[in-house]
Design an enzyme around this catalytic site. Structure first.
Site, PDB file in Angstrom:
ATOM      1  N   GLU B  33     -14.254 -36.413  17.461  1.00 22.10           N
ATOM      2  CA  GLU B  33     -13.750 -35.949  18.735  1.00 22.10           C
ATOM      3  C   GLU B  33     -13.140 -34.587  18.484  1.00 22.10           C
ATOM      4  O   GLU B  33     -12.312 -34.436  17.586  1.00 22.10           O
ATOM      5  CB  GLU B  33     -12.694 -36.922  19.280  1.00 22.10           C
ATOM      6  CG  GLU B  33     -12.365 -36.730  20.745  1.00 22.10           C
ATOM      7  CD  GLU B  33     -11.671 -35.420  21.044  1.00 22.10           C
ATOM      8  OE1 GLU B  33     -11.907 -34.838  22.103  1.00 22.10           O
ATOM      9  OE2 GLU B  33     -10.881 -34.968  20.196  1.00 22.10           O
ATOM     10  N   CYS B  80      -6.999 -37.303  24.557  1.00 22.40           N
ATOM     11  CA  CYS B  80      -8.202 -37.843  23.916  1.00 22.40           C
ATOM     12  C   CYS B  80      -8.844 -38.920  24.761  1.00 22.40           C
ATOM     13  O   CYS B  80      -8.176 -39.849  25.188  1.00 22.40           O
ATOM     14  CB  CYS B  80      -7.880 -38.400  22.535  1.00 22.40           C
ATOM     15  SG  CYS B  80      -9.366 -38.989  21.707  1.00 22.40           S
ATOM     16  N   CYS B  83      -9.951 -42.263  21.730  1.00 19.17           N
ATOM     17  CA  CYS B  83      -8.852 -43.225  21.561  1.00 19.17           C
ATOM     18  C   CYS B  83      -8.038 -43.192  22.849  1.00 19.17           C
ATOM     19  O   CYS B  83      -6.869 -42.846  22.855  1.00 19.17           O
ATOM     20  CB  CYS B  83      -8.003 -42.917  20.346  1.00 19.17           C
ATOM     21  SG  CYS B  83      -7.613 -41.184  20.128  1.00 19.17           S
ATOM     22  N   HIS B  87      -2.323 -42.805  24.380  1.00 19.70           N
ATOM     23  CA  HIS B  87      -1.345 -41.820  24.837  1.00 19.70           C
ATOM     24  C   HIS B  87      -0.643 -42.313  26.107  1.00 19.70           C
ATOM     25  O   HIS B  87       0.543 -42.081  26.285  1.00 19.70           O
ATOM     26  CB  HIS B  87      -2.010 -40.470  25.074  1.00 19.70           C
ATOM     27  CG  HIS B  87      -2.352 -39.761  23.798  1.00 19.70           C
ATOM     28  ND1 HIS B  87      -1.414 -39.075  23.063  1.00 19.70           N
ATOM     29  CD2 HIS B  87      -3.513 -39.659  23.109  1.00 19.70           C
ATOM     30  CE1 HIS B  87      -1.989 -38.562  21.979  1.00 19.70           C
ATOM     31  NE2 HIS B  87      -3.266 -38.913  21.987  1.00 19.70           N
ATOM     32  N   ARG B 478      -6.193 -44.490  15.299  1.00 16.46           N
ATOM     33  CA  ARG B 478      -6.220 -43.402  14.322  1.00 16.46           C
ATOM     34  C   ARG B 478      -4.869 -43.203  13.654  1.00 16.46           C
ATOM     35  O   ARG B 478      -4.731 -42.303  12.835  1.00 16.46           O
ATOM     36  CB  ARG B 478      -6.682 -42.115  14.989  1.00 16.46           C
ATOM     37  CG  ARG B 478      -8.153 -42.138  15.311  1.00 16.46           C
ATOM     38  CD  ARG B 478      -8.576 -40.987  16.185  1.00 16.46           C
ATOM     39  NE  ARG B 478     -10.006 -41.041  16.446  1.00 16.46           N
ATOM     40  CZ  ARG B 478     -10.574 -41.851  17.342  1.00 16.46           C
ATOM     41  NH1 ARG B 478      -9.823 -42.650  18.065  1.00 16.46           N
ATOM     42  NH2 ARG B 478     -11.871 -41.858  17.509  1.00 16.46           N
ATOM     43  N   SER B 501      -3.942 -37.094  14.297  1.00 22.14           N
ATOM     44  CA  SER B 501      -4.803 -36.112  13.636  1.00 22.14           C
ATOM     45  C   SER B 501      -4.053 -34.880  13.144  1.00 22.14           C
ATOM     46  O   SER B 501      -4.594 -34.134  12.331  1.00 22.14           O
ATOM     47  CB  SER B 501      -5.983 -35.743  14.530  1.00 22.14           C
ATOM     48  OG  SER B 501      -6.854 -36.855  14.599  1.00 22.14           O
ATOM     49  N   CYS B 545      -9.727 -36.791  15.432  1.00 23.12           N
ATOM     50  CA  CYS B 545      -9.623 -36.640  16.874  1.00 23.12           C
ATOM     51  C   CYS B 545      -8.848 -35.357  17.096  1.00 23.12           C
ATOM     52  O   CYS B 545      -7.627 -35.349  17.136  1.00 23.12           O
ATOM     53  CB  CYS B 545      -8.891 -37.837  17.444  1.00 23.12           C
ATOM     54  SG  CYS B 545      -8.530 -37.672  19.166  1.00 23.12           S
ATOM     55  N   CYS B 548      -6.588 -34.371  20.252  1.00 26.10           N
ATOM     56  CA  CYS B 548      -5.262 -34.957  20.096  1.00 26.10           C
ATOM     57  C   CYS B 548      -4.361 -34.064  19.255  1.00 26.10           C
ATOM     58  O   CYS B 548      -3.183 -33.910  19.511  1.00 26.10           O
ATOM     59  CB  CYS B 548      -5.401 -36.233  19.290  1.00 26.10           C
ATOM     60  SG  CYS B 548      -5.130 -37.711  20.159  1.00 26.10           S
TER      61      CYS B 548
END
Lengths: 320, 566
Positions: B33, B80, B83, B87, B478, B501, B545, B548
């Site tokens: 991503e 994102c 995932c 959030h 993640r 990330s 990701c 993110c």
């Protein structure tokens, strides 16, 4: 009905027959696709032609400033399924999320696709940051701004998928720190005539995207509304299609999320629903084949409208 | 787990390596991503230095300032779409904390159920769609003997596999290749053979068939999530004080979830995990490549909301791979560095202290080279994500996780040390998925039982305070995610995200220490510098990701904000 057409489309009907699928069954499938697109039954013939044309049209999919949510919506398409779409219907020649190649090999795949004499359909996901010559978004050694400038105008058609590519989206919300723009705003900004079809929504329903792709392949440009959205998908308001509409018309409005009225599934207007200002087919098509925001008890935030992040805020207050 | 023993387990292969000296750039990095550029310096066929370069800046936190705090979850969720939900959950927990509301029991269970579903779905999508092509040569599958492949499949899984089904997949792919338009396989590193791919054709065929099957299965797993979440990606059912999905409490909706869930669970138990073990048994050399040193997990699945001791996957910190001395996590020890990032200044700050002005220098700059910041814990880079979550749980003796880890290690005939690697990271993701999917039904039964007893409470009302602050953690698929809010005048004064990330893929810090992924890449063997699949293996094992990971904090003030630490 479930079947695979196979990949080389010469002799598609013969292969279907060997799977026990009659032409009648196949035409039923085509009619179902046509119905999803809101077309007449006679349109099934054109669907059939598109699905059995030996060369799959090339699709090049760009990711700009985005979250990949639109991609994740598209991989959940069910009519056709994603494997049927990318193996049987189109040739997805560049798409960072799914492609095997990386780095220079991926760039070469892109170059090959965009220089093919057969041409390509471009899909754009995400907004394009323009501030400071586009340095806030780069990929493959160039700015997204340069990528958009270089490859979108040359495409046979451009589809902007999602609210970001259509209208700028979340990164374009005030104060838009990177001066992010949707495709059509960018093209206007650059003085280019390119016009993208906007498949609005955050994310859009994959039906609306795939239906547009199939329409382009079979019948050409679909009829668009004033915001460049296909009328067949964005022709009615969420409010008019809503299963809670009768509660609204009876003034049965839930006053809060913890109320008995909320439990009873009353209208969410009082807690912020923006459905009457939003054109989309979510109540009819439903996300993931099973649900949508209002059915899940949450007000519509207007995610298929331009700049809904600023125009529909605050999301949990009555709009008037 | 099946109980079926996988027997192939060949000798550990010798990883091929060229004698190449020079740079390799991978840009765009695909099957992730977001927008990542990777640069490495190779010496005699081995990576000597690495730079992880995040290439997008969006400024979500700047956009959040001055808005209604309740709206934040919708903005942050757009960090994102892969995932998704995590959030929204972190922002909602953050607001629950700030406004001081306690959510109903059913809301806690439903939030956990959706996170569990997101986690196991995300992991299986990662394994098949984003990671598999690093290990699986699709063209080699065309050479396989389907009868032999069906026999192998039957040995590794309790699920029967018919040779004719594998033959049909092979025919489909053969026709695809012969037709000449390779689509997503165009220019794949494995085309024409690649010395770093060493699965037998039959295992390649099994994995390829399951790649296609996973593309269908994930639709159903996601649909299960949407029964509660309204839509996926970008669920819309959480609110501070609970959730809104009364419709999902109907018995037929709970049963709809259950049936989709069961199908996903069967796939994970009978396809994903056996495939993981089969592939891993051929790539055991990768248990010695790509490891990190320190791990951080904030824990997940509260059995009592806001009670850190009730987390089913425990929180904890592992330093120097020491599984004996696992410590409690201290949020005050997080500092974000910008010395190697495209921002003004060099000072490391706690996430609650907003600063920094974007200052792009250019791709040729090796001193400042990323839009990502570099979070550190007591000045150390920390790996987050499934391997950290599993190692912390394993080290703390969490019984379900311990059992799953031991099963995998026994299957592969390796010790726990093997987990500190690219292969270990990929295996841990499978273990994470398996343990969570097996627990999910227990939570679903709890919900069904509550509803049967007449408890349909999902939300608690609350007032928006004029001034407040809060923090919400989520140990996402993640890894370690935290959102920090400061409310003034009933509006967002400051909002911060510290995301997985940036931990894993961030650049160097002020002390010059490499980010975890950069560290993991050192010493990676490269067989063919033009087709560096080995780099992809380790990069993908972190499941990057990047959207993110790119964020900025308050660009105008140098004000130090005090946040209460949970």
């Amino acid at each position: 009905m479930k079947f695979s057409l196979g990949l080389a489309r010469e002799g598609a009907m013969e292969r279907l027959a060997s799977q026990g699928v009659s032409r009648r069954d196949f035409m039923k499938f085509c009619a179902a696709v046509a119905a999803v697109m809101g077309m007449e039954a006679s349109f099934a013939k054109q669907v059939e032609a598109a699905l059995t044309d030996p060369r799959r049209p090339s699709v090049v999919y760009f990711h700009f400033a985005e979250c990949t949510g639109c991609t994740m919506a598209v991989v959940r398409t069910v009519n056709p399924y994603i494997d049927e779409l990318i193996l049987d219907t189109i040739s997805l020649d560049f798409m960072k999320t799914l492609m095997a190649a990386a780095g220079n090999a991926a760039k070469a795949a892109l170059e090959q696709a965009v220089t093919s004499p057969y041409g390509y359909i471009a899909v754009a996901e995400g907004a394009i940051p323009v501030k400071d010559n586009g340095i806030y978004g780069m990929s493959g050694g160039q700015t997204m701004l340069d990528t958009a400038k270089k490859y979108l105008p040359k495409a046979q058609a451009v589809i902007a998928i999602g609210d970001c590519a259509s209208f700028g989206g979340v990164q374009a919300a005030a104060p838009n720190p990177t001066q992010a723009m949707g495709v059509n705003e960018l093209m206007k900004h650059l003085g280019l005539p390119t016009q993208a079809i906007n498949i609005a929504g955050c994310p859009p329903h994959p039906y609306n995207f795939v239906g547009t792709v199939v329409h382009l392949l079979t019948k050409g440009m679909p009829e668009l509304d004033g915001l460049n959205r296909p009328k067949m998908f964005y022709g009615e308001s969420v409010h008019d299609l809503c299963e809670r509409w009768h509660h609204f018309s009876n003034y049965e409005l839930a006053p809060s999320f913890d109320s008995e009225e909320a439990k009873k599934g009353w209208c969410l207007f009082e807690v912020g629903c923006k459905g009457m200002f939003v054109d989309n087919n979510c109540p009819k098509i439903k996300y993931n084949q099973t649900n949508w925001c209002v059915q899940a008890g949450h007000p519509c935030i207007g995610c298929s409208e331009p700049n809904f992040w600023d125009k529909m805020k605050p999301f949990y207050e009555r709009i008037f | 787990m099946s109980g079926h023993q996988f027997q192939a387990a060949p000798v550990i292969p010798v990883t091929p390596r060229s004698s190449y000296f020079g740079p390799i750039v991978v840009d765009p990095m695909t099957r992730i991503e977001g927008h990542l550029r990777l640069e490495v310096e190779v010496e005699n066929g081995k990576v000597k230095n690495a730079w992880s370069i995040s290439q997008l800046y969006r400024g979500l936190e700047t956009i959040l300032k001055g808005r209604d705090p309740r709206d934040a979850q919708h903005f942050t969720q757009r960090a994102c779409g892969v995932c998704t939900y995590v959030h929204a959950l972190a922002s909602t927990r953050c607001l629950d904390d700030a406004v001081g509301v306690d959510i109903p029991e059913n809301a806690r269970i439903i939030r956990n159920l959706v996170l569990a579903t997101q986690t196991f779905t995300d992991h299986l999508i990662h394994f098949y769609v984003l990671h598999a092509l690093d290990w699986v040569d699709v063209t080699s599958a065309l050479q396989a003997d389907p009868v032999k492949a069906a026999r192998i499949a039957g040995n590794i899984s309790p699920r029967p596999t018919k040779a004719e089904d594998l033959k049909a997949v092979q025919d489909r792919l053969t026709a695809f290749v012969n037709q000449g338009q390779l689509g997503i396989f165009t220019n794949a590193y494995f085309l024409g053979g690649h010395p770093a791919y060493y699965l037998p054709p039959e295992v390649n065929l099994i994995a390829t068939a399951h790649y296609l099957e996973a593309l269908r299965l994930q639709i159903k797993a996601t649909r299960a999530m949407a029964v509660f979440g309204g839509k996926v990606p970008h669920t819309q059912f959480t609110i501070s004080g609970g959730v809104t999905c009364y419709d999902a409490l109907r018995p037929e909706r709970i049963e709809e979830y259950r049936s989709l869930y069961k199908e996903s669970r069967e796939f994970i138990e009978q396809v994903y995990i056996p495939d993981l073990l089969a592939v891993a048994s051929y790539y055991k050399d990768w248990a010695g490549i790509g490891g990190c040193t320190n791990y951080l997990a904030c824990g997940e699945f509260p059995q009592v909301e806001k009670d850190i001791n009730s987390l089913w996957y425990p929180q904890g910190v592992i330093m120097n791979r020491d599984l004996v001395g696992v410590r409690d996590f201290n949020p005050a020890a997080i500092y974000e560095h910008v010395a190697a990032s495209w921002y003004e200044g060099t000072e490391a700050r706690h996430p609650s202290e907003g600063v920094t002005e974007p200052k792009y220098t250019g791709l040729e700059d090796k001193e400042r080279y990323s839009w990502s910041k570099a979070p550190r814990y007591y000045n150390e880079p920390m790996e987050v994500g499934p391997l950290a979550q599993v190692l912390v749980a394993y080290a703390k003796g969490q019984p379900e996780v311990k059992a799953a880890v031991d099963l995998v290690l026994n299957h592969l005939g390796v010790g726990a040390d093997a987990l500190h690697s690219t292969l270990g990271r990929t295996a841990a993701r499978g273990i994470h998925a398996l343990t969570i999917v097996q627990k999910t039904e227990v939570w679903l039964d709890e919900l069904a039982e509550n509803v049967k007893k007449g408890d349909t409470k999902l939300a608690e009302n609350h007032e928006m305070p004029d001034v407040a602050e809060g923090v919400g953690f989520c140990d996402a698929p993640r890894g370690f995610l935290s959102h920090w809010i400061k409310i003034k005048g009933g509006k967002i004064e400051n909002f911060q995200l510290v995301v997985p990330s940036t931990w894993n893929l961030g650049p160097r810090c002020a002390n010059g220490k490499l980010g975890p992924m950069e560290e993991a890449l050192i010493n990676t063997p490269i067989a063919d510098p033009k087709r560096p699949v080995e780099l992809l293996r380790t990069v993908h094992s972190f499941d990057p990701c990047i959207a993110c990971g790119v964020h900025v904090i308050d660009s105008k003030t140098n004000e130090v904000h005090e946040f209460k630490i949970l």
